[in-house]
Enzyme design. Structure first.
Site, PDB file in Angstrom:
ATOM      1  N   PRO A   1      77.661  -1.502 -10.355  1.00 19.79           N
ATOM      2  CA  PRO A   1      78.217  -2.616 -11.141  1.00 19.79           C
ATOM      3  C   PRO A   1      79.305  -3.365 -10.389  1.00 19.79           C
ATOM      4  O   PRO A   1      80.028  -2.795  -9.574  1.00 19.79           O
ATOM      5  CB  PRO A   1      78.790  -1.914 -12.380  1.00 19.79           C
ATOM      6  CG  PRO A   1      78.013  -0.642 -12.486  1.00 19.79           C
ATOM      7  CD  PRO A   1      77.758  -0.220 -11.067  1.00 19.79           C
ATOM      8  N   CYS A   2      79.410  -4.649 -10.671  1.00 21.73           N
ATOM      9  CA  CYS A   2      80.426  -5.494 -10.056  1.00 21.73           C
ATOM     10  C   CYS A   2      81.715  -5.390 -10.861  1.00 21.73           C
ATOM     11  O   CYS A   2      81.766  -5.749 -12.031  1.00 21.73           O
ATOM     12  CB  CYS A   2      79.960  -6.940 -10.002  1.00 21.73           C
ATOM     13  SG  CYS A   2      81.102  -8.042  -9.151  1.00 21.73           S
TER      14      CYS A   2
END
Length: 440
Positions: A97-98
């Site tokens: 995930p960013c």
């Protein structure tokens, strides 16, 4: 690694198995052949992990286990999984995930780190570090993230990616990356993502990059990405620089180091913290898969997927251009809001737009796909069509609700991209074996 051995892979943030499908295929078949022909792959997933925080129902993990089995699969918060419990492996993969990857100094140790906000990246870092300390370094990395990773955060453009690259360099990895829009290479969806490959210093790939006088040739012609997804020799922009300082230093002053909006272009290579980054143009001359190629015949489509005539005007309005005054409910500030119109319905003679997590459900939306049927009606896309746009096998997510199935595909990746990069990486690995290079 002998040519007779499989490349053992650990899959993190597995979702419903996009990386696994790209590397192993489905029932031995290739996504690039619509699962009609054998995939020539020597990858083997030996351990996987999928955990969705803040929810009791672990729907993606349930689908993963249903498709691939429960053996060697972990449905536990990766932060609570001991590295000792993860089998030794040759390659680590995952679409992490960013988040915010910033770090801060500890009060007691200037060399230490605290406040590591991008916690899931640091779990990857932990596994790599601890495996190496135990004498079992992970040889290869294959990671995926959103394209804005190269430009985040807003106040220090590129800082997050710089921290990732510096931390990998400090662990002994060379890295190449490429922002790939799947549709620009003939695949069915306009989905732009950053793909990252890492090569440990014990590998032939690392040595090849280190011995090269010019990383530009690796990026344009010789590297894994260049072979899998060719680009034009016409370079629009080029940056060469070095990332300096400890990770906390980078977190605090990267923008001062670089003095540019962001030094990271859509293609690049890093070794020993030295960066060559190029803005490249895709080169592809093959046929392109369109939305019309993948949609089902109208026969048998449930009525619930057709747009309700009572809400049709709302769909039209949401898809249309806007220029209006809006007021912030908290501050009372009034501002001018504008956005362009979207093509409605979605054209069948082009690759689809990017699937989003909110694709499911009957409520009108600006971003959901809508197609015009042969009988002149409008309908949303079926889950199986969303799967096809990501090059998953038909009904891969069957067993979950339609809304959940759409959510899975909004979070997924285009499997064909993984397959093409994976096969090219395998070819590079084997070329060093045949040349007598030790990679294990």
């Amino acid at each position: 690694m002998s040519k007779y051995e499989k490349v053992k892979v650990a899959e993190l943030f597995a979702g419903v198995g996009g990386f696994r499908l790209g590397l192993e295929g489905w029932e031995g078949k290739s996504s690039l052949s619509n699962y009609n022909h054998k995939i020539e792959s020597d990858y083997e997933i030996v351990w996987s992990n999928q955990w969705e925080p803040s929810t009791k129902s672990q729907d993606a993990s349930i689908i993963y286990e249903k498709r691939f089995g429960k053996e060697f699969h972990s449905n536990e918060d990766i932060g609570k999984v001991s590295t000792h419990d993860i089998p030794n492996h040759d390659m680590l993969v995952g679409g992490f995930p960013c988040q915010d990857y910033s770090v801060a100094r500890t009060l007691s140790q200037s060399g230490g780190l605290q406040g590591k906000k991008g916690v899931l990246w640091w779990e990857i870092h932990r596994i790599l570090k601890e495996k190496s300390e135990k004498g079992n370094p992970v040889k290869y990395l294959f990671l995926e993230n959103v394209d804005r990773l190269l430009k985040s955060p807003v106040k220090q453009r590129g800082r997050d990616f710089a921290i990732i690259l510096a931390s990998l360099s400090d662990l002994g990895y060379a890295v190449e990356w490429r922002v790939i829009n799947a549709a620009e290479y003939g695949l069915p969806q306009r989905r732009r993502r950053t793909f990252i490959l890492g090569f440990h210093k014990s590998t032939g790939l690392y040595n090849e990059i280190e011995e090269s006088n010019d990383q530009t040739s690796w990026i344009l012609d010789e590297g894994v990405m260049a072979k899998a997804f060719p680009v034009s020799d016409n370079v629009i922009k080029k940056s060469i620089f070095e990332i300096r300082g400890g990770l906390a230093d980078i977190s605090e002053d990267f923008s001062e180091q670089i003095n540019t909006p962001s030094p990271f272009e859509n293609s690049g290579c890093m070794i020993n913290r030295k960066i060559t980054s190029l803005k490249t143009i895709p080169k592809f001359e093959g046929s392109k898969t369109t939305l019309g190629d993948i949609i089902l015949d109208d026969y048998g489509i449930p009525e619930s997927f057709y747009l309700d005539q009572n809400s049709f005007e709302k769909w039209v309005k949401l898809k249309g251009a806007k220029s209006e005054e809006r007021t912030n409910k908290t501050t009372g500030f009034t501002y001018k809001y504008s956005e362009g119109g979207m093509i409605f319905p979605d054209p069948l003679n082009q690759p689809s737009r990017t699937i989003i997590t909110g694709e499911g459900g009957a409520s009108p939306s600006r971003f959901k796909h809508v197609v015009l049927t042969k009988d002149g009606r409008h309908r949303r896309l079926m889950p199986i069509e969303l799967e096809r746009l990501n090059m998953f096998p038909d009904n891969h997510t069957d067993g979950a609700s339609d809304v959940k199935r759409a959510f899975f595909m909004g979070n997924a990746l285009v499997v064909g991209v993984i397959e093409k990069i994976g096969l090219q990486l395998l070819s590079h690995i084997k070329s060093f074996e045949h040349a007598g290079t030790t990679v294990r």
